[in-house]
Design a protein around this motif. Structure first.
Motif, PDB file in Angstrom:
ATOM      1  N   LEU A 172       0.822  -1.206   0.000  1.00  0.00           N
ATOM      2  CA  LEU A 172       0.000   0.000   0.000  1.00  0.00           C
ATOM      3  C   LEU A 172       0.856   1.256   0.000  1.00  0.00           C
ATOM      4  CD1 LEU A 172      -2.716  -1.148   2.560  1.00  0.00           C
ATOM      5  CD2 LEU A 172      -3.058  -0.783   0.103  1.00  0.00           C
ATOM      6  N   ALA A 173       1.963   1.229   0.769  1.00  0.00           N
ATOM      7  CA  ALA A 173       2.840   2.396   0.837  1.00  0.00           C
ATOM      8  C   ALA A 173       3.561   2.624  -0.486  1.00  0.00           C
ATOM      9  CB  ALA A 173       3.852   2.219   1.966  1.00  0.00           C
ATOM     10  N   LYS A 174       3.975   1.532  -1.132  1.00  0.00           N
ATOM     11  CA  LYS A 174       4.716   1.648  -2.391  1.00  0.00           C
ATOM     12  C   LYS A 174       3.827   2.069  -3.553  1.00  0.00           C
ATOM     13  CE  LYS A 174       8.629  -1.563  -2.102  1.00  0.00           C
ATOM     14  NZ  LYS A 174       9.212  -2.797  -2.695  1.00  0.00           N
ATOM     15  N   ARG A 175       2.626   1.504  -3.631  1.00  0.00           N
ATOM     16  CA  ARG A 175       1.827   1.653  -4.845  1.00  0.00           C
ATOM     17  C   ARG A 175       0.656   2.631  -4.724  1.00  0.00           C
ATOM     18  NH1 ARG A 175       4.523  -1.301  -8.945  1.00  0.00           N
ATOM     19  NH2 ARG A 175       2.600  -2.024  -9.899  1.00  0.00           N
ATOM     20  N   ALA A 176       0.206   2.901  -3.494  1.00  0.00           N
ATOM     21  CA  ALA A 176      -0.912   3.822  -3.273  1.00  0.00           C
ATOM     22  C   ALA A 176      -2.060   3.564  -4.249  1.00  0.00           C
ATOM     23  CB  ALA A 176      -0.430   5.272  -3.390  1.00  0.00           C
ATOM     24  N   PRO A 177      -2.650   2.364  -4.222  1.00  0.00           N
ATOM     25  CA  PRO A 177      -3.697   2.039  -5.206  1.00  0.00           C
ATOM     26  C   PRO A 177      -5.004   2.756  -4.918  1.00  0.00           C
ATOM     27  CG  PRO A 177      -3.530   0.294  -3.584  1.00  0.00           C
ATOM     28  CD  PRO A 177      -2.426   1.271  -3.266  1.00  0.00           C
ATOM     29  N   THR A 178      -5.816   2.884  -5.951  1.00  0.00           N
ATOM     30  CA  THR A 178      -7.151   3.452  -5.775  1.00  0.00           C
ATOM     31  C   THR A 178      -8.119   2.349  -5.354  1.00  0.00           C
ATOM     32  OG1 THR A 178      -7.636   3.103  -8.117  1.00  0.00           O
ATOM     33  CG2 THR A 178      -6.738   5.255  -7.479  1.00  0.00           C
ATOM     34  N   ALA A 179      -9.277   2.749  -4.857  1.00  0.00           N
ATOM     35  CA  ALA A 179     -10.289   1.779  -4.433  1.00  0.00           C
ATOM     36  C   ALA A 179     -10.740   0.942  -5.631  1.00  0.00           C
ATOM     37  CB  ALA A 179     -11.472   2.508  -3.820  1.00  0.00           C
ATOM     38  N   GLY A 180     -11.083  -0.309  -5.347  1.00  0.00           N
ATOM     39  CA  GLY A 180     -11.554  -1.202  -6.396  1.00  0.00           C
ATOM     40  C   GLY A 180     -10.541  -2.247  -6.813  1.00  0.00           C
ATOM     41  N   LEU A 181      -9.315  -2.154  -6.303  1.00  0.00           N
ATOM     42  CA  LEU A 181      -8.299  -3.161  -6.619  1.00  0.00           C
ATOM     43  C   LEU A 181      -8.731  -4.525  -6.074  1.00  0.00           C
ATOM     44  CD1 LEU A 181      -4.488  -2.809  -6.332  1.00  0.00           C
ATOM     45  CD2 LEU A 181      -5.585  -4.741  -5.226  1.00  0.00           C
ATOM     46  N   LEU A 182      -8.567  -5.563  -6.878  1.00  0.00           N
ATOM     47  CA  LEU A 182      -8.930  -6.919  -6.456  1.00  0.00           C
ATOM     48  C   LEU A 182      -7.747  -7.563  -5.757  1.00  0.00           C
ATOM     49  CD1 LEU A 182     -11.209  -9.047  -6.608  1.00  0.00           C
ATOM     50  CD2 LEU A 182     -10.066  -9.950  -8.652  1.00  0.00           C
ATOM     51  N   HIS A 183      -7.949  -8.020  -4.523  1.00  0.00           N
ATOM     52  CA  HIS A 183      -6.902  -8.655  -3.713  1.00  0.00           C
ATOM     53  C   HIS A 183      -7.220 -10.145  -3.607  1.00  0.00           C
ATOM     54  CE1 HIS A 183      -5.125 -10.243  -0.029  1.00  0.00           C
ATOM     55  NE2 HIS A 183      -4.251  -9.253  -0.054  1.00  0.00           N
ATOM     56  N   HIS A 184      -6.368 -10.983  -4.254  1.00  0.00           N
ATOM     57  CA  HIS A 184      -6.610 -12.423  -4.262  1.00  0.00           C
ATOM     58  C   HIS A 184      -5.603 -13.143  -3.370  1.00  0.00           C
ATOM     59  CE1 HIS A 184      -8.233 -16.164  -5.877  1.00  0.00           C
ATOM     60  NE2 HIS A 184      -6.987 -16.604  -5.913  1.00  0.00           N
ATOM     61  N   SER A 185      -6.074 -14.172  -2.678  1.00  0.00           N
ATOM     62  CA  SER A 185      -5.216 -14.977  -1.794  1.00  0.00           C
ATOM     63  C   SER A 185      -5.859 -16.341  -1.610  1.00  0.00           C
ATOM     64  CB  SER A 185      -5.063 -14.277  -0.435  1.00  0.00           C
ATOM     65  OG  SER A 185      -6.314 -14.292   0.258  1.00  0.00           O
ATOM     66  N   ASP A 186      -5.189 -17.193  -0.814  1.00  0.00           N
ATOM     67  CA  ASP A 186      -5.863 -18.423  -0.415  1.00  0.00           C
ATOM     68  C   ASP A 186      -6.816 -18.078   0.730  1.00  0.00           C
ATOM     69  OD1 ASP A 186      -4.458 -18.367   2.041  1.00  0.00           O
ATOM     70  OD2 ASP A 186      -2.796 -19.492   1.181  1.00  0.00           O
ATOM     71  N   ARG A 187      -7.482 -19.091   1.278  1.00  0.00           N
ATOM     72  CA  ARG A 187      -8.461 -18.840   2.329  1.00  0.00           C
ATOM     73  C   ARG A 187      -7.888 -19.114   3.714  1.00  0.00           C
ATOM     74  NH1 ARG A 187     -13.456 -22.504   1.382  1.00  0.00           N
ATOM     75  NH2 ARG A 187     -13.478 -21.359  -0.578  1.00  0.00           N
ATOM     76  N   GLY A 188      -6.551 -18.990   3.857  1.00  0.00           N
ATOM     77  CA  GLY A 188      -5.908 -19.197   5.146  1.00  0.00           C
ATOM     78  C   GLY A 188      -6.289 -18.135   6.168  1.00  0.00           C
ATOM     79  N   SER A 189      -6.083 -18.475   7.428  1.00  0.00           N
ATOM     80  CA  SER A 189      -6.480 -17.569   8.508  1.00  0.00           C
ATOM     81  C   SER A 189      -5.708 -16.259   8.467  1.00  0.00           C
ATOM     82  CB  SER A 189      -6.251 -18.253   9.863  1.00  0.00           C
ATOM     83  OG  SER A 189      -4.876 -18.588  10.031  1.00  0.00           O
ATOM     84  N   GLN A 190      -4.485 -16.272   7.911  1.00  0.00           N
ATOM     85  CA  GLN A 190      -3.689 -15.041   7.857  1.00  0.00           C
ATOM     86  C   GLN A 190      -4.323 -13.997   6.933  1.00  0.00           C
ATOM     87  OE1 GLN A 190      -2.431 -18.077   7.172  1.00  0.00           O
ATOM     88  NE2 GLN A 190      -1.321 -18.521   9.068  1.00  0.00           N
ATOM     89  N   TYR A 191      -5.128 -14.445   5.969  1.00  0.00           N
ATOM     90  CA  TYR A 191      -5.797 -13.512   5.053  1.00  0.00           C
ATOM     91  C   TYR A 191      -7.276 -13.312   5.416  1.00  0.00           C
ATOM     92  CZ  TYR A 191      -1.641 -14.018   2.158  1.00  0.00           C
ATOM     93  OH  TYR A 191      -0.351 -14.005   1.705  1.00  0.00           O
ATOM     94  N   ALA A 192      -7.896 -14.314   5.998  1.00  0.00           N
ATOM     95  CA  ALA A 192      -9.316 -14.206   6.342  1.00  0.00           C
ATOM     96  C   ALA A 192      -9.542 -13.511   7.680  1.00  0.00           C
ATOM     97  CB  ALA A 192      -9.950 -15.599   6.382  1.00  0.00           C
TER      98      ALA A 192
END
Length: 385
Positions: free
Chosen positions: A277-297
């Motif tokens: 987030l600090a490097k890229r400063a994305p706008t709202a609406g970016l899709l964030h994909h991951s597995d369903r592990g507890s670290q992401y959920a």
């Protein structure tokens, strides 16, 4: 008029950047260029870290330690060069006599002639007779091209096979066929590092809500900061496991966020997300994909996504292909770096992985999916198009 976003860096990034200057013995300006940051930032980070170091270490002790480290590195480099020739000699036994003679000629200032002749099963008299015969034009061309191939292979950390090396030669302006490159590499014993099996880890036994698989394997993205994909892997050291979390921008396959820790926790993935987030400063609406592990959920992680307007997407249970791009990156990292090392400490592994990601992978390594451009080069070319 749009205002320019000021880049931010995590403390871990600053620490590893300064340690890269110190441990690699490279100039600050060179490391700053490799990392894509301003010189004055790296100088300032180094000064800040020097002020916090232990008062008990005197400058004389530090200088002596550096000199000893340089001396040991030189000794290790010398021993490695000797071992390299002896290991490669067996491969050249399968090649023609002329090729073995050329190998001896290339190393005649480093090793005794008779030692190399014995290792390659040729006579010293035959070698000296070969040296006085005129060399054919084809042989001269092969020898010249082979020297360039070796440089490209070495700069790729011995990770490129013949397709990538051929592409690099063509990019440099050489007119050569891919089959000839493959032949020269085969004759010289040059090959890419091989794959070693590994497995991923996902802690999916939890009660947190799970997002739908919105990405649905649509890995081709038209612009940066549209889709990020994240995952966790682990690296063995003699101190124990070191866990690595990354976030890739699927447009360029660039690692935009990473974090390392001895524990696999939600804090690990949050640190990688904070860096991205600090490097890229994305706008709202970016899709964030991951597995369903507890670290992401986890609630805290999902709260950060919601705060920045990022849309969560998660792979289906037990389906690694839903996050194939990050799985592929981990495979590349382990094949090209981790499986070639034996780390004594987590700190040693952290420094090595940091340099691989920020210097080599993001800025130098040719990616076949990107038309054999590096992620940074691919993004730069798109920005001026």
């Amino acid at each position: 008029m749009s205002t320019k976003t000021r880049r931010q860096y995590t403390e871990e990034f600053k620490t590893e950047a300064v340690r890269l200057v110190r441990d690699s013995a490279r100039p600050v300006a060179q490391v700053a260029r490799d990392l894509g940051i301003a010189d004055h930032l790296l100088y300032r980070w180094r000064a800040e870290q020097q002020q916090t170091e232990s008062r008990g270490h005197t400058r004389q002790a530090m200088r002596a330690e550096q000199e000893e480290l340089v001396r040991l590195r030189r000794e290790n480099a010398t021993l490695k060069q000797e071992r390299d020739f002896l290991k490669r000699a067996a491969a050249f036994l399968r090649e023609g006599v002329a090729m073995r003679y050329r190998v001896i000629q290339e190393h005649d200032r480093r090793y005794p002639i008779r030692l190399m002749c014995r290792a390659l099963a040729v006579s010293a008299a035959g070698y000296y007779a070969w040296r006085i015969r005129p060399e054919s034009a084809r042989s001269v061309s092969d020898r010249t091209t082979l020297s360039v191939i070796r440089v490209i292979h070495r700069e790729s950390r011995e990770t490129y096979g013949s397709p990538r090396i051929w592409k690099a030669l063509v990019t440099q302006g050489h007119r050569i066929g891919e089959h000839r490159v493959a032949r020269l590499m085969r004759q010289d014993g040059i090959r890419a590092k091989t794959v070693t099996k590994w497995r991923a880890t996902t802690q999916s036994q939890h009660r947190f809500p799970v997002a739908a698989n919105t990405l649905e394997r649509a890995f081709t993205v038209e612009a940066p900061n549209r889709v990020w994909a994240g995952d966790i892997t682990y690296v063995w050291t003699l101190e124990g496991w070191l866990y690595l979390a990354v976030l890739l921008d699927l447009y360029s396959r660039r690692v935009v966020g990473w974090a390392m820790s001895q524990r696999i926790t939600v804090e690990l993935t949050e640190q990688a997300l904070t860096m991205a987030l600090a490097k890229r400063a994305p706008t709202a609406g970016l899709l964030h994909h991951s597995d369903r592990g507890s670290q992401y959920a986890a609630t805290s992680y999902q709260r950060v996504l919601d705060e920045y307007g990022l849309i969560p997407s998660m792979s289906r249970k037990g389906n690694c292909w839903d996050n194939a791009c990050v799985e592929s990156f981990f495979g590349t990292l382990k094949r090209e770096l981790v499986y070639q090392r034996q780390y004594a400490t987590r700190s040693e592994a952290t420094q090595d992985i940091f340099e691989y990601i920020e210097v080599f992978y993001n800025r130098q390594r040719r990616h076949s999916t990107l038309g054999y451009h590096s992620p940074a080069e691919y993004e730069a070319r798109a920005a001026v198009a």
